[in-house]
Design an enzyme around this catalytic site. Structure first.
Site, short mmCIF file in Angstrom:
data_model
loop_
_atom_site.label_atom_id
_atom_site.label_comp_id
_atom_site.label_asym_id
_atom_site.label_seq_id
_atom_site.Cartn_x
_atom_site.Cartn_y
_atom_site.Cartn_z
N LYS A 99 32.10 -41.63 41.19
CA LYS A 99 30.65 -41.48 40.99
C LYS A 99 30.12 -40.45 41.99
CE LYS A 99 26.48 -44.43 41.08
NZ LYS A 99 25.98 -45.80 41.32
N SER A 132 23.37 -47.91 37.58
CA SER A 132 23.34 -46.48 37.72
C SER A 132 24.70 -45.81 37.55
CB SER A 132 22.80 -46.13 39.11
OG SER A 132 23.65 -46.64 40.10
N SER A 135 24.74 -52.09 39.65
CA SER A 135 25.12 -50.79 39.07
C SER A 135 26.57 -50.62 38.68
CB SER A 135 24.76 -49.67 40.04
OG SER A 135 23.43 -49.33 39.88
N1 GLN Z 1 19.43 -51.02 38.47
C1 GLN Z 1 19.23 -51.35 39.84
C2 GLN Z 1 18.27 -50.40 40.48
O1 GLN Z 1 17.75 -49.60 39.79
C3 GLN Z 1 20.54 -51.38 40.53
C4 GLN Z 1 20.96 -50.07 41.04
C5 GLN Z 1 22.28 -50.11 41.79
O2 GLN Z 1 22.95 -51.13 41.84
N2 GLN Z 1 22.59 -49.00 42.42
O3 GLN Z 1 18.01 -50.45 41.63
#
Ligand code: GLN
Length: 475
Positions: free
Chosen positions: A77, A152, A176
């Site tokens: 990532k 994400s 994420s």
């Molecule tokens: N969807 C969550 C957020 O927007 C989790 C993001 C993540 O785990 N990096 O913060």
């Protein structure tokens, strides 16, 4: 070349010289070539380098000097540093930035002869649940390209789904890794907080951030974890606990009957779709039929999880992202009149809307007049959530629940409703608020083949047990 869905199959064919790393890399590059333009998974493909690396490892295999992960092709990532390679966290603010060092997790993979094939798209600074907030444009779900892959680390999940690499490293601050794994029908692990060094991981919310792992199956994830986890001089917060041999645990220890809790409120949640509920209940039933004890427990604090998560992570983000000012590296606005103008224009032009929103929210909850009302309160609630969760683990080995309330939604569907988007994380944030490990495994599909996920969490540093159980109950 045939499609491989497990590292052990690859290794046995590589070691018996049925295939070479070179052919393997060529195979993944071909898959990337075939669908990357449509799905937008890799933002950089390290084709020449991966081929050259494969050649070197093939030689080592001939001499019997290869590392443990020879033949493992990995995507990372775009929040993980890899020396002399671009790193942007999918943000314009890091335009043109090249890493000066390599993240510990990535370095440990390289040390064991894994091959890094490229850098994967994600939500900007890992903020999002759909992979729609990226300077590189959105990523599509390979099962249905009109749908999101989750976020994400959406692209890291699609890379596995579309067979573009065997394992991906992502990051999980509030779900994420697990949420995209659930949307894409793959396995996604968020280990205990501090199990893997965060050195070289772009910070979003430092007391929540974890590097996580995607794979086709639990064993591939376990094998990767056992290489990248453990003490690291470059990260003072990383745990010094020994790293067990997870794979051996999975393969050699006899199955056990466990005591498992499910949180009543998760299945009564208004946002839970009928399909996900039905699949979760039928999984619970199958666990009971297999001889495990599965019982409902109350967790009235569930409704506080998202507020706690969004107050604390935005507060931490507002501070972590202060370093992007256009002075030292990355994007710098042109046409500025003075230093203040440089900061304002650079940050306004360089950060996307979601990131700006979170910086402003975080600054607000940390401001002198609101600190106690929001930040301090959320910290106290974090403690209560931790205590209540630990209490469940006094009586149970695992907590199970759906990974997400819904299956992958349509691109654009939640863009105008941030609350709906934040609700996607309702079941995943608990593990980050508390710091425990949790894994998402596939739990069937709807009638159109769209995946549903099942989440299992255990107490701190119980990955051995967690991975073993997840492997046993994987379909
Ligand atoms: N969807 C969550 C957020 O927007 C989790 C993001 C993540 O785990 N990096 O913060």
């Amino acid at each position: 070349m045939k499609k491989y869905s497990s590292f052990s199959d690859i290794q046995s064919d590589i070691l018996s010289q049925k295939i070479t790393c070179e052919t393997l890399v060529a195979y993944y590059l071909q898959n990337i070539e075939a669908r990357n333009a449509e799905l937008n998974v890799f933002t950089s493909v390290y084709a020449d380098e991966a081929k050259a690396q494969a050649k070197i490892i093939d030689e080592k295999i001939k001499n019997g000097t290869q590392g443990k992960l020879a033949g493992l092709v990995v995507g990372i990532k775009d929040v993980l540093a890899y020396q002399n390679h671009p790193l942007q966290a999918s943000s314009k603010i890091l335009d043109g930035f090249i890493s000066q060092f390599t993240a510990t997790a990535v370095q440990r993979l390289l040390n064991e002869d894994a091959i890094i094939i490229g850098r994967q798209n994600c939500d900007e600074f890992a903020m999002g649940s759909s992979n729609e907030n990226s300077t590189y444009g959105l990523t599509r779900n390979a099962q249905d390209p009109s749908r999101v892959p989750g976020g994400s680390s959406g692209a890291s999940a699609v890379a596995i789904q579309a067979d573009m690499c065997l394992v991906s490293l992502g990051s999980d601050t509030g779900g994420s890794v697990r949420q995209p794994a659930s949307f894409c029908g793959v396995v996604g692990l968020k280990p205990t907080y501090s199990r893997i060094s965060r050195y070289g991981l772009v910070a979003y919310a430092s007391s929540f951030d974890c590097i996580g792992i995607f794979g086709n199956n639990v064993i591939d994830v376990a094998k990767t974890l056992e290489v990248i986890a453990g003490a690291d001089d470059f990260d003072s917060t990383v745990s010094k606990n020994d790293v067990p041999n997870y794979t051996q645990e999975i393969l050699e220890k006899a199955p056990q009957k466990y005591k498992i809790a499910y949180i009543k409120e998760t299945l009564e949640n208004d946002g839970l779709s009928a399909l996900v509920k039905e699949k979760t209940l039928s999984k619970i039933k199958s666990l009971q039929e297999a001889g495990h004890t599965v019982e409902a427990v109350d967790f009235p604090l569930l409704k506080y999880l998202l507020p706690v998560y969004y107050i604390l992570t935005t507060a931490e983000a507002s501070s972590n992202l202060g370093r992007y000012d256009g002075v030292r590296y990355g994007y710098r606005s042109k046409n500025v009149s003075d230093l203040k103008d440089l900061y304002v224009k650079t940050r306004s032009e360089g950060f996307g809307i979601e990131v700006q929103k979170r910086i402003i929210l975080g600054t607000f909850v940390l401001s002198a007049s609101y600190y106690d009302a929001y930040y301090t309160k959320a910290q106290k609630m974090r403690r209560l959530v931790k205590e209540a969760t630990d209490k469940i683990f006094e009586n149970y080995d695992f907590i199970v629940m759906p990974t997400t309330p819904n299956i992958a939604f349509k691109i654009g569907e939640n863009q105008t409703d941030p609350v709906q988007m934040y609700l996607e994380d309702i079941f995943t944030v608990q593990a980050n608020v508390v710091g425990i490990p949790a894994i998402s495994i596939p739990n069937g599909t709807d009638e159109n083949g769209l995946s549903v996920g099942f989440q299992i969490a255990s107490s701190h540093f119980q990955e051995e047990k967690l991975l073993k159980f997840a492997n046993e109950i994987s379909n």
